[in-house]
Write an enzyme that holds these catalytic residues in place. Structure first.
Site, short mmCIF file in Angstrom:
data_model
loop_
_atom_site.label_atom_id
_atom_site.label_comp_id
_atom_site.label_asym_id
_atom_site.label_seq_id
_atom_site.Cartn_x
_atom_site.Cartn_y
_atom_site.Cartn_z
NE ARG A 36 -6.76 -6.10 -17.02
CZ ARG A 36 -6.82 -7.37 -17.42
NH1 ARG A 36 -6.67 -7.65 -18.70
NH2 ARG A 36 -7.06 -8.33 -16.57
CD1 TRP A 84 -16.00 -10.88 -1.54
CD2 TRP A 84 -16.72 -11.99 0.27
NE1 TRP A 84 -17.24 -11.39 -1.83
CE2 TRP A 84 -17.71 -12.08 -0.72
CE3 TRP A 84 -16.92 -12.62 1.51
CZ2 TRP A 84 -18.90 -12.77 -0.54
CZ3 TRP A 84 -18.12 -13.31 1.71
CH2 TRP A 84 -19.09 -13.38 0.68
CB THR A 141 -11.58 -9.01 -4.32
OG1 THR A 141 -12.57 -9.36 -5.27
CG2 THR A 141 -12.24 -8.77 -2.99
CE LYS A 186 -5.15 -11.27 -11.74
NZ LYS A 186 -6.04 -12.38 -12.14
CG PHE A 245 -13.15 -18.42 -0.38
CD1 PHE A 245 -14.28 -18.14 -1.14
CD2 PHE A 245 -11.90 -18.11 -0.90
CE1 PHE A 245 -14.17 -17.57 -2.39
CE2 PHE A 245 -11.78 -17.53 -2.16
CZ PHE A 245 -12.92 -17.25 -2.91
CB ALA A 292 -3.58 -11.03 -19.95
CG PHE A 349 -4.82 -14.33 -18.07
CD1 PHE A 349 -6.18 -14.42 -17.78
CD2 PHE A 349 -4.45 -14.25 -19.40
CE1 PHE A 349 -7.14 -14.41 -18.78
CE2 PHE A 349 -5.40 -14.25 -20.41
CZ PHE A 349 -6.76 -14.33 -20.10
CE LYS A 364 -12.62 -11.84 -15.46
NZ LYS A 364 -13.13 -10.68 -14.74
#
Length: 978
Positions: free
Chosen positions: A442, A795, A420, A418, A766, A647, A678, A453
């Site tokens: 955030r 990306w 990215t 999200k 991807f 969240a 999330f 993460k």
């Protein structure tokens, strides 16, 4: 900017100039205001570009100003009045202000400035310093006025000794209405006064002599200084020849047609140095010798003129012009954003290599490009800056841009990207479609950053840079939250300790007649009587330190046996973080901080931060954290980083303030793209039902992020482990898994449609994805009601890889929007929980534990029943069971507890997703739980955990159900004794 070391001399100019009628063949424009006895000379040295002095050159009658000079003064004053009236018509609350710093005695020049200022409608701030004040004291006052946005012009009325280069050049360019700083004079010489000012004294001299300068020789007598430099420049532009010399009669040029005295240094002009008919303009207190007067008796007398009065009027013109420029700067300006060029490599390097390979723009330059004023940012290093909230007042009439929310399908360990997508979309809009756009993200917690993460700056060629600064510390907001949170925790324990060791009499009462109070009333005044067992406020730390999850405090001898168990939470889980994300200003934040409930007293009444008397201290600790932090993407697009609530127990969105400021800055037609934590079932739902209710903002589009590999997992693909190679199901084409997993994507689109917002699906591609797989996902998304579905390659390619997504978002933003909330706040708490469970999660119904029901009843009685709901559940499934992928159905959502964040402004039910060692476990027989060897066998069983219920308690069964209490139970590696 040009600094002129050659003009660092002090400007000394004087008011109330006049032209006297002379019998001696010399035209003298003098500084005397009233007739004085022959031969007398009064000196008053000042700084405001003038000086007051009275000089008598022989005997003369009372003088009067010339008609031309009077007209010039009157015209200048009327012009200033009209401009102020026009400014106040467009900005009714606007009041231009002139500031005067005075050291020494009052004089006519000071009074003249104040009188004309009052006449044209300027407010005056008059600061008086001792005559012997130091240079540093004057500089300190100037710096204060420089930062005062209400002050539009600054006059320095100082002794000559204090008029140093340092003092003159401390005045801000836009407030230097005397035009005597090096930068101001330098720009005048270069022919650019668009941001500076012509010195009013020099301008007054030129206006008086304008018609007689062509081909004339003008001699400027005095020390080098800004007035001399300005005069030379202006004279040459009018066709005159400018010469200058210091106060030395041997250097005086006899051929001069006009002599201008610019310096207050005493001296004499010998008679043989001036030719008959020479005009002398005395801008200073100079002495024209009696010998001169006696030798030239054949010249016709002239009407007196006042250079100083005109200079004062022109000085006020400069104040008005400064005010006009200030008002103009307050208006919204079109962006002039310079994008940074990307040169994507293949294969794509690591995130840190990409980040370090791009040089960010200086943040003050970025701020200027997007319309921020210099006094609206506080720079932190080269790449970060805090943005002041005053911008909201300045741009309050500016229409908002389009509001875009990026959400995702139900998260998997494979990730959806999200952040990215958010950054890639903004880079595409700004750098490739030339549309003003802002990303609002955030701030990441240090816990996840150093965990599995990792950071949250995006990835590949769609990142916020510098990524190290983004992910670590930033501008210290989380540290401020930690300090405020722990201050409150310390105040709770200290209050309990002191109340337990001191009597009511020692604490004292501040009443007019204490003798009338009963013992109970005395106690209510001096004691909070906190019940330690009810304390819900924990200490926090922004580090994953598992050994602090349960601790004992109070073991030192000084704590006198007050020992209790407590814990540390992660800093971003603090209610203060949620408040930061939802507040709309400093006053609102302080009010919310005071409402935070931290415990109950022994009668069951809530105890707040305000009761503890620490609200003001908390607000002071948070006074800088409330300002959003400005950064940029790899392609130079602006980003706000502000707040980072989780969240689960909070709403998982960046701050309301960052969104509001960004919406004003992008302007009508621009885009603000923000991200919800999330999946859409959690972050998006809370964004709509909590954040949008509080902010009053309405979203235009939802961008729903998905990946082929994540959809395969929702379609029944095998589990994955961090660091292990991916199973072939995720790297090889498998259209069936993709099609089966799209049920989760379809459900999330449906959830967004519940709120009446159009959806664009962003398929984060991807390198292992096939065209058949991406085409299948896009077609299913469109069939499910998405406005569009677009494969994204940001990306690997940066903003260029998301241009099609940007176009789709722009088109969807112009569609009809029928945004609505999911529930009415007036509904009972239970019904609001049920609405979210059924419409968003797809639950059949909810089931409340007795403790949850009791809490709901209490909150309703206390007046909190109208707060929105913030569900705390697993993010790994639409249900409460994290291993249930896809779209679970037919489940009952268990609510094991309900808590309240009163300061943040929401109720958060805790969904029963796990067990604790101190919990009672209740088994629903209707769900056919089978135990084999004390272990769970059938996965359809559901468990309700009722925290805090003693094993001896009798728990009433819920309607139409019977419950069996277990004596022990195995859940994974956890052995629960009930």
């Amino acid at each position: 900017m040009l600094r002129l070391s050659v003009i660092r001399g002090v400007c000394r100019s004087f008011s109330a100039r006049s032209v006297s009628r002379s019998r001696f063949g010399v035209r003298i424009l003098r500084c005397d205001r009233e007739p004085v006895p022959p031969g007398s000379c009064n000196w008053t040295s000042t700084r405001d570009g003038s000086s007051s002095s009275s000089i008598q050159v022989g005997k003369h009658p009372n003088r009067t100003r010339s008609l031309g000079e009077k007209d010039a003064i009157r015209e200048s004053i009327q012009k200033s009045k009209k401009e102020i009236a026009a400014l106040q018509k467009s900005q009714p609350a606007f009041n231009p202000v002139l500031a005067i710093i005075q050291a020494g005695e009052d004089d006519q020049v000071l009074e003249m400035n104040k009188k004309i200022a009052a006449e044209i409608g300027l407010n005056v701030i008059h600061i008086c310093l001792p005559r012997e004040c130091s240079e540093d004291e004057v500089v300190e006052e100037i710096l204060k006025l420089n930062e005062d946005s209400k002050v539009h012009g600054l006059v320095l009325h100082l002794p000559a000794a204090t008029q140093t280069s340092k003092v003159l050049n401390t005045v801000k360019l836009e407030k230097d209405i005397d035009g005597v700083s090096d930068i101001n004079v330098g720009r005048l010489i270069q022919g650019d006064v668009s941001e500076g000012f012509v010195p009013p004294l020099a301008r007054a001299v030129i206006e008086l002599l304008d018609k007689s300068l062509e081909g004339k020789t003008v001699l400027i007598i005095g020390e080098n200084g800004p007035i001399e430099a300005a005069l030379q420049c202006l004279i040459q532009r009018k066709g005159g020849v400018a010469m200058s010399c210091v106060w030395n009669s041997n250097n005086l040029q006899k051929q001069a047609d006009i002599v201008v005295l610019t310096n207050g240094k005493p001296g004499e002009i010998p008679p043989n140095c001036l030719s008959p008919g020479t005009t002398v303009i005395n801008c200073a207190a100079a002495v024209v010798s009696e010998g001169l007067n006696s030798q030239h008796r054949d010249v016709e007398s002239m009407v007196e003129m006042g250079v100083g009065t005109l200079a004062a009027a022109l000085r006020m013109e400069n104040v008005v012009e400064s005010s006009r420029r200030w008002v103009e700067r307050q208006q919204y300006k079109q962006w002039n954003l310079r994008s940074l060029k990307l040169q994507p490599l293949s294969p794509v390097p690591s995130d840190i290599e990409i980040s370090r390979g791009q040089v960010p723009k200086p943040v003050d330059l970025l701020a200027k490009e997007i319309g921020l004023l210099a006094d609206e940012i506080e720079v932190y290093g080269k790449a970060k800056a805090k943005v002041r909230l005053s911008l909201l007042e300045r741009l309050k009439e500016q229409p908002d841009g389009k509001y875009v929310l990026v959400a995702g399908i139900t998260p998997t360990p494979l990730g959806e990207g999200k952040s990215t997508v958010t950054i890639g979309l903004v880079q595409a809009l700004t750098a490739h479609l030339q549309v003003n756009s802002f990303a609002c993200l955030r701030q990441p917690s240090q816990g996840p950053t150093f965990g599995v993460k990792g950071g949250a700056a995006g990835g590949g060629y769609a990142q916020v840079i510098p990524m190290e600064e983004f992910n670590l510390h930033l501008t210290g907001d989380i540290h401020a939250i930690t300090a405020a949170n722990n201050l409150l925790a310390a105040a709770i324990d200290a209050r309990i300790l002191h109340e337990s060791t001191q009597s009511d009499k020692r604490l004292g009462i501040n009443k007019s007649d204490p003798s009338t109070l009963t013992a109970e009333e005395i106690t209510s005044f001096v004691r909070l009587d906190i019940d330690p067992a009810t304390i819900t406020w924990q200490r926090v730390l922004d580090t994953n330190d598992r050994f602090l999850r349960k601790i004992t405090v109070g073991q030192a001898n000084t704590e006198k046996g007050f020992i209790r168990q407590t814990q540390f939470d992660i800093a971003v889980a603090s209610e203060i973080m949620a408040i930061l994300a939802l507040t709309d200003g400093l006053a609102d934040m302080k009010d919310r901080l005071g409402k935070m409930v931290v415990a109950s007293d022994k009668k069951g009444h809530p105890v707040t931060a305000e009761d503890l008397g620490v609200t003001g201290a908390l607000a002071v600790l948070m006074k800088d954290a409330i300002k959003p932090t400005l950064m940029q993407t790899l392609e130079g697009s602006p980003v706000f980083v502000h707040a980072g609530p989780f969240a689960n127990i909070a709403h998982g969105n960046s701050s309301v303030l960052a969104d509001k400021i960004a919406l004003k800055l992008v302007g009508e037609g621009g885009f603000v793209v923000t991200e919800a934590g999330f999946g859409a079932d959690i972050g998006m739902e809370k964004f709509f039902n909590i954040k949008c209710r509080i902010s009053g903002l309405r979203p235009n589009v939802v961008v729903l992020v998905a990946t082929v590999r994540a959809l395969k997992m929702h379609g029944g693909g095998p589990n994955v482990s961090a660091g292990a190679p991916l199973p072939k199901e995720y790297t090889d084409e498998n259209l069936k898994l993709v099609a089966d997993g799209c049920c989760n994507l379809q459900k999330q689109i449906q959830i967004a449609h519940h709120f009446g917002v159009p959806v664009v699906v962003a398929l984060n591609v991807f390198k292992t994805d096939t065209k058949a797989e991406t085409d299948l996902v896009c077609q299913i998304a469109k069939d499910a009601g998405a406005s569009d579905a677009v494969p994204c390659y940001h990306w690997a390619r940066g903003g260029k890889g998301s241009v099609e997504l940007a176009k789709a978002v722009r088109e969807a933003a112009n569609q009809q929007n029928s945004f609505k909330f999911l529930y009415d706040l007036q509904l009972p708490i239970v019904e609001k929980i049920r609405t979210v469970a059924q419409k968003v999660y797809g639950a059949e119904d909810i089931e409340l534990s007795p403790e949850a029901q009791t809490k709901i009843d209490n909150y309703t009685k206390q007046g909190f029943g109208t707060l929105p709901i913030c569900m705390a559940k697993t993010h790994l499934s639409l249900s409460h069971l994290p291993d249930k992928k896809g779209v679970p159905t037919g489940f009952i959502l268990p609510i094991r507890d309900v808590r309240a964040s009163i300061g943040a402004g929401f109720i958060y039910p805790l969904v029963g997703t796990g067990l604790s060692r101190n919990s009672s476990v209740l088994l629903n027989e209707n769900k056919q739980q089978h135990l084999r060897g004390g272990k769970k066998k059938e996965e359809r069983v559901y468990i309700t955990v009722v925290s805090g219920i003693q094993s001896s308690c009798e728990v009433p069964p819920p309607p139409n159900n019977s419950w069996v209490k277990l004596t022990h139970f195995h859940y994974g590696n956890l052995h629960v004794h009930c």
